[in-house]
Design an enzyme around this catalytic site. Structure first.
Site, mmCIF file in Angstrom:
data_model
loop_
_atom_site.group_PDB
_atom_site.id
_atom_site.type_symbol
_atom_site.label_atom_id
_atom_site.label_comp_id
_atom_site.label_asym_id
_atom_site.label_seq_id
_atom_site.Cartn_x
_atom_site.Cartn_y
_atom_site.Cartn_z
ATOM 1 N N ASP A 1 -9.712 -5.801 -4.765
ATOM 2 C CA ASP A 1 -9.222 -4.815 -3.806
ATOM 3 C C ASP A 1 -10.190 -3.642 -3.753
ATOM 4 O OD1 ASP A 1 -7.738 -2.801 -2.469
ATOM 5 O OD2 ASP A 1 -5.851 -3.680 -3.139
ATOM 6 N N HIS B 1 -7.212 -6.069 -0.204
ATOM 7 C CA HIS B 1 -6.035 -5.194 -0.148
ATOM 8 C C HIS B 1 -4.927 -5.766 0.736
ATOM 9 C CE1 HIS B 1 -4.024 -1.445 -0.961
ATOM 10 N NE2 HIS B 1 -3.913 -1.132 0.318
ATOM 11 N N SER C 1 0.834 -1.199 0.000
ATOM 12 C CA SER C 1 0.000 0.000 0.000
ATOM 13 C C SER C 1 0.877 1.260 0.000
ATOM 14 C CB SER C 1 -0.957 -0.044 1.193
ATOM 15 O OG SER C 1 -2.049 0.819 1.001
#
Length: 345
Positions: free
Chosen positions: A296, A324, A169
């Site tokens: 996601d 995610h 991320s």
């Protein structure tokens, strides 16, 4: 021949029964091992949460093994285990796992265990103001400050040693920052549904389609934290628990979601609002790989596809039905890809 499947001797029945019992024992053992890992990680997270409530100051802790034992390497590349000759020929065996916004080293516990069992050497640590690194997130203003534990680690590496970085991320921005400043220490960089930004971009820009422009977010988001007072600019943000579950954990096991709910911390705004300066000479020469997560809700597959199209990496891998957080929802699939990338010459 057909009778063989209908009429079985007592010996065959006994043999099949023994095999079935062995399989059941093996399955029970796997379930017990997984249950143990979950309990261990949850216990650690609760302990860390209590520490963060009790103490002021700064503390950094690197997480090593979460596996209680090591397995012998198999003779072939099966079940995620590398053959000894393959392991011997790897130029880089060390993985450095960089968590994303709000997370900490704790989120990698499954990946650490799997990599260690394969014979590789994973390291994970908390970025500044994350996990049990007790810096106040409101005081973390720059990407350099946020990435300091990673920078310290790379600075202390022996001159002839390289690592594979894995950034999840917004941790992708820390990976890019490290590639720019320590290109000779990084063998490969893996962006796991991450902010693989280009020169002059902010990590927040990657999420702009989901959260709105930076200006809109800073002005009106209900998730903002004003650590220096309401009359001062915001210093961080944190989603509500139900929103986090929908954004990050739509395929993750409930035990891992529980772990995350007691472990996640506010996200410092400064680092994700900072524009990165990335040069062709340093960042541009690094070997980048991107892992896409195809279900996601935090960073949609379309946005991930746009990232790799606008800033093409050396290789792109995809994990189906992953949210995610594939280290929770698809740990085996993620592990196999990491091992595969490690073997690319």
């Amino acid at each position: 021949m057909g009778n063989r499947f209908i009429c079985m001797s007592k010996k065959e029945i006994k043999d099949n029964g023994s095999r079935s019992k062995r399989m059941n024992r093996s399955q029970r053992k796997l379930l017990a091992d997984e249950e143990f890992l979950h309990k261990q990680a949850l216990s650690m997270a609760l302990h860390q949460h209590q520490l963060s409530q009790r103490f002021d100051g700064s503390m950094s802790r690197r997480i090593g093994s979460t596996s209680s034992r090591r397995h012998n390497l198999s003779e072939s590349v099966t079940n995620g285990k590398l053959a000894p000759e393959v392991l011997e020929n790897l130029t880089t065996k060390k993985f450095v796992l960089i968590h994303g916004e709000g997370f900490g080293a704790w989120c990698w516990y499954k990946t650490i265990s799997l990599l260690e069992e394969t014979g590789l050497v994973p390291t994970a640590f908390d970025l500044t103001g994350s996990g049990i690194e007790l810096t106040d997130t409101n005081a973390v203003c720059t990407l350099a400050e946020y990435s300091k534990p990673l920078i310290n680690f790379l600075q202390n590496l022996p001159e002839d040693e390289k690592v594979i970085l894995v950034g999840h991320s917004s941790g992708g921005a820390c990976v890019s920052y490290a590639m720019e400043h320590f290109p000779h220490k990084i063998s490969k960089a893996i962006f796991l549904c991450a902010t693989m930004v280009s020169d002059g971009q902010r990590p927040f820009d990657v999420f702009a389609e989901e959260l709105g422009s930076a200006e809109q977010f800073m002005e009106g988001s209900k998730f903002l934290i004003h650590g220096n007072g309401k009359d001062q600019p915001p210093t961080g943000f944190m989603f509500e628990k139900e929103q986090m579950k929908g954004l990050y954990f739509n395929h993750s096991p409930t035990k891992d979601i529980a772990l995350a709910m007691v472990s996640m911390r506010p996200v410092p705004l400064g680092p994700i609002m900072e524009k990165l300066s990335l040069s062709p000479e340093n960042y541009g020469k690094g070997r980048r790989f991107f892992i896409q997560t195809l279900d996601d809700h935090a960073l949609s597959p379309d946005i991930q596809e746009k990232l790799v199209r606008e800033n093409p990496p050396e290789g792109v891998f995809k994990i189906k039905t992953s949210d995610h957080c594939p280290f929770f929802s698809k740990p085996q699939a993620l592990h196999k890809i990491l091992v595969e990338i490690a073997q690319i010459p």
